[in-house]
Design a protein around this motif. Structure first.
Motif, PDB file in Angstrom:
ATOM      1  N   LEU A  17       0.836  -1.198   0.000  1.00  0.00           N
ATOM      2  CA  LEU A  17       0.000   0.000   0.000  1.00  0.00           C
ATOM      3  C   LEU A  17       0.877   1.256   0.000  1.00  0.00           C
ATOM      4  CD1 LEU A  17      -2.770   1.347   0.199  1.00  0.00           C
ATOM      5  CD2 LEU A  17      -2.581   1.137   2.688  1.00  0.00           C
ATOM      6  N   GLY A  18       1.909   1.259   0.817  1.00  0.00           N
ATOM      7  CA  GLY A  18       2.819   2.398   0.883  1.00  0.00           C
ATOM      8  C   GLY A  18       3.543   2.657  -0.427  1.00  0.00           C
ATOM      9  N   ILE A  19       3.952   1.600  -1.119  1.00  0.00           N
ATOM     10  CA  ILE A  19       4.625   1.748  -2.419  1.00  0.00           C
ATOM     11  C   ILE A  19       3.693   2.444  -3.409  1.00  0.00           C
ATOM     12  CG2 ILE A  19       5.436   0.479  -4.452  1.00  0.00           C
ATOM     13  CD1 ILE A  19       6.705  -1.527  -2.528  1.00  0.00           C
ATOM     14  N   CYS A  20       2.457   2.017  -3.452  1.00  0.00           N
ATOM     15  CA  CYS A  20       1.497   2.612  -4.386  1.00  0.00           C
ATOM     16  C   CYS A  20       1.277   4.094  -4.084  1.00  0.00           C
ATOM     17  CB  CYS A  20       0.171   1.856  -4.329  1.00  0.00           C
ATOM     18  SG  CYS A  20       0.273   0.166  -4.920  1.00  0.00           S
ATOM     19  N   VAL A  21       1.061   4.410  -2.838  1.00  0.00           N
ATOM     20  CA  VAL A  21       0.815   5.797  -2.451  1.00  0.00           C
ATOM     21  C   VAL A  21       2.056   6.655  -2.705  1.00  0.00           C
ATOM     22  CG1 VAL A  21       0.358   7.328  -0.485  1.00  0.00           C
ATOM     23  CG2 VAL A  21      -0.975   5.229  -0.782  1.00  0.00           C
ATOM     24  N   MET A  22       3.211   6.183  -2.298  1.00  0.00           N
ATOM     25  CA  MET A  22       4.438   6.967  -2.461  1.00  0.00           C
ATOM     26  C   MET A  22       4.811   7.136  -3.930  1.00  0.00           C
ATOM     27  SD  MET A  22       6.543   8.647  -0.749  1.00  0.00           S
ATOM     28  CE  MET A  22       8.057   9.489  -1.088  1.00  0.00           C
ATOM     29  N   ALA A  23       4.596   6.119  -4.746  1.00  0.00           N
ATOM     30  CA  ALA A  23       4.882   6.239  -6.174  1.00  0.00           C
ATOM     31  C   ALA A  23       3.989   7.304  -6.808  1.00  0.00           C
ATOM     32  CB  ALA A  23       4.703   4.895  -6.877  1.00  0.00           C
ATOM     33  N   LEU A  24       2.739   7.320  -6.416  1.00  0.00           N
ATOM     34  CA  LEU A  24       1.814   8.326  -6.937  1.00  0.00           C
ATOM     35  C   LEU A  24       2.246   9.731  -6.503  1.00  0.00           C
ATOM     36  CD1 LEU A  24      -0.778   9.072  -8.434  1.00  0.00           C
ATOM     37  CD2 LEU A  24      -2.010   8.697  -6.288  1.00  0.00           C
ATOM     38  N   GLY A  26       5.257  10.678  -5.538  1.00  0.00           N
ATOM     39  CA  GLY A  26       6.516  10.973  -6.213  1.00  0.00           C
ATOM     40  C   GLY A  26       6.310  11.391  -7.653  1.00  0.00           C
ATOM     41  N   PHE A  27       5.402  10.725  -8.343  1.00  0.00           N
ATOM     42  CA  PHE A  27       5.097  11.074  -9.734  1.00  0.00           C
ATOM     43  C   PHE A  27       4.469  12.467  -9.826  1.00  0.00           C
ATOM     44  CE2 PHE A  27       1.936  11.164 -13.177  1.00  0.00           C
ATOM     45  CZ  PHE A  27       2.818  11.159 -14.255  1.00  0.00           C
ATOM     46  N   VAL A  28       3.528  12.742  -8.934  1.00  0.00           N
ATOM     47  CA  VAL A  28       2.861  14.049  -8.943  1.00  0.00           C
ATOM     48  C   VAL A  28       3.882  15.177  -8.727  1.00  0.00           C
ATOM     49  CG1 VAL A  28       1.247  15.530  -7.669  1.00  0.00           C
ATOM     50  CG2 VAL A  28       0.586  13.192  -8.289  1.00  0.00           C
ATOM     51  N   PHE A  29       4.809  14.992  -7.809  1.00  0.00           N
ATOM     52  CA  PHE A  29       5.758  16.049  -7.491  1.00  0.00           C
ATOM     53  C   PHE A  29       6.923  16.148  -8.478  1.00  0.00           C
ATOM     54  CE2 PHE A  29       3.552  16.169  -3.476  1.00  0.00           C
ATOM     55  CZ  PHE A  29       3.639  17.508  -3.114  1.00  0.00           C
ATOM     56  N   THR A  30       7.316  15.030  -9.086  1.00  0.00           N
ATOM     57  CA  THR A  30       8.483  15.067  -9.973  1.00  0.00           C
ATOM     58  C   THR A  30       8.120  14.965 -11.448  1.00  0.00           C
ATOM     59  OG1 THR A  30       8.851  12.668  -9.968  1.00  0.00           O
ATOM     60  CG2 THR A  30       9.890  13.948  -8.194  1.00  0.00           C
ATOM     61  N   GLY A  31       6.949  14.421 -11.757  1.00  0.00           N
ATOM     62  CA  GLY A  31       6.560  14.216 -13.142  1.00  0.00           C
ATOM     63  C   GLY A  31       7.260  13.028 -13.780  1.00  0.00           C
ATOM     64  N   SER A  32       7.992  12.256 -12.984  1.00  0.00           N
ATOM     65  CA  SER A  32       8.757  11.121 -13.497  1.00  0.00           C
ATOM     66  C   SER A  32       8.337   9.837 -12.781  1.00  0.00           C
ATOM     67  CB  SER A  32      10.253  11.363 -13.269  1.00  0.00           C
ATOM     68  OG  SER A  32      10.989  10.183 -13.491  1.00  0.00           O
ATOM     69  N   LEU A  33       7.954   8.838 -13.589  1.00  0.00           N
ATOM     70  CA  LEU A  33       7.621   7.541 -12.983  1.00  0.00           C
ATOM     71  C   LEU A  33       8.855   6.884 -12.378  1.00  0.00           C
ATOM     72  CD1 LEU A  33       5.131   6.036 -15.589  1.00  0.00           C
ATOM     73  CD2 LEU A  33       4.629   6.818 -13.272  1.00  0.00           C
ATOM     74  N   THR A  35      11.628   8.325 -11.066  1.00  0.00           N
ATOM     75  CA  THR A  35      11.982   8.966  -9.801  1.00  0.00           C
ATOM     76  C   THR A  35      10.949   8.664  -8.726  1.00  0.00           C
ATOM     77  OG1 THR A  35      13.106  10.750 -10.979  1.00  0.00           O
ATOM     78  CG2 THR A  35      12.510  11.174  -8.696  1.00  0.00           C
ATOM     79  N   GLY A  36       9.673   8.752  -9.094  1.00  0.00           N
ATOM     80  CA  GLY A  36       8.612   8.433  -8.141  1.00  0.00           C
ATOM     81  C   GLY A  36       8.699   6.995  -7.668  1.00  0.00           C
ATOM     82  N   GLY A  37       9.005   6.084  -8.592  1.00  0.00           N
ATOM     83  CA  GLY A  37       9.147   4.667  -8.221  1.00  0.00           C
ATOM     84  C   GLY A  37      10.348   4.419  -7.332  1.00  0.00           C
ATOM     85  N   ALA A  38      11.461   5.087  -7.631  1.00  0.00           N
ATOM     86  CA  ALA A  38      12.652   4.937  -6.789  1.00  0.00           C
ATOM     87  C   ALA A  38      12.387   5.457  -5.387  1.00  0.00           C
ATOM     88  CB  ALA A  38      13.833   5.675  -7.412  1.00  0.00           C
ATOM     89  N   MET A  39      11.728   6.601  -5.306  1.00  0.00           N
ATOM     90  CA  MET A  39      11.369   7.151  -3.993  1.00  0.00           C
ATOM     91  C   MET A  39      10.483   6.170  -3.230  1.00  0.00           C
ATOM     92  SD  MET A  39      10.561  11.069  -5.139  1.00  0.00           S
ATOM     93  CE  MET A  39       9.679  11.471  -3.648  1.00  0.00           C
ATOM     94  N   ALA A  40       9.539   5.575  -3.937  1.00  0.00           N
ATOM     95  CA  ALA A  40       8.611   4.632  -3.310  1.00  0.00           C
ATOM     96  C   ALA A  40       9.337   3.397  -2.791  1.00  0.00           C
ATOM     97  CB  ALA A  40       7.522   4.231  -4.298  1.00  0.00           C
ATOM     98  N   LEU A  41      10.269   2.863  -3.569  1.00  0.00           N
ATOM     99  CA  LEU A  41      10.985   1.655  -3.147  1.00  0.00           C
ATOM    100  C   LEU A  41      11.882   1.918  -1.939  1.00  0.00           C
ATOM    101  CD1 LEU A  41      11.852   0.047  -6.586  1.00  0.00           C
ATOM    102  CD2 LEU A  41      10.135  -0.693  -4.917  1.00  0.00           C
TER     103      LEU A  41
END
Length: 67
Positions: A17-24, A26-33, A35-41
């Motif tokens: 659940l946390g990965i999904c929320v954080m990836a979203l 991260g994507f919203v703030f950076t515009g990059s999947l 970067t958002g995915g790395a932040m989430a992991l």
């Protein structure tokens, strides 16, 4: 007392659940999947270990339980 398996399953589900929320987020703030995915992991790894340790600690504390 809660079993280790239960604590582990709860931790895994919480992490997913946390990965999904954080990836979203991260994507919203950076515009990059990527970067958002790395932040989430990274966040998920830290959160998983923290939550698992936190749950195991509280599993050994009798305060507030009906015995």
């Amino acid at each position: 007392m809660e079993t280790r398996t239960r604590s582990l399953v709860k931790s895994v589900l919480w992490t997913v659940l946390g990965i999904c929320v954080m990836a979203l987020i991260g994507f919203v703030f950076t515009g990059s999947l990527r970067t958002g995915g790395a932040m989430a992991l990274i966040n998920a790894g830290i959160g998983f270990v923290s939550y698992l340790l936190y749950e195991r600690l509280w599993a050994n504390i009798a305060w507030g339980r009906d015995v």
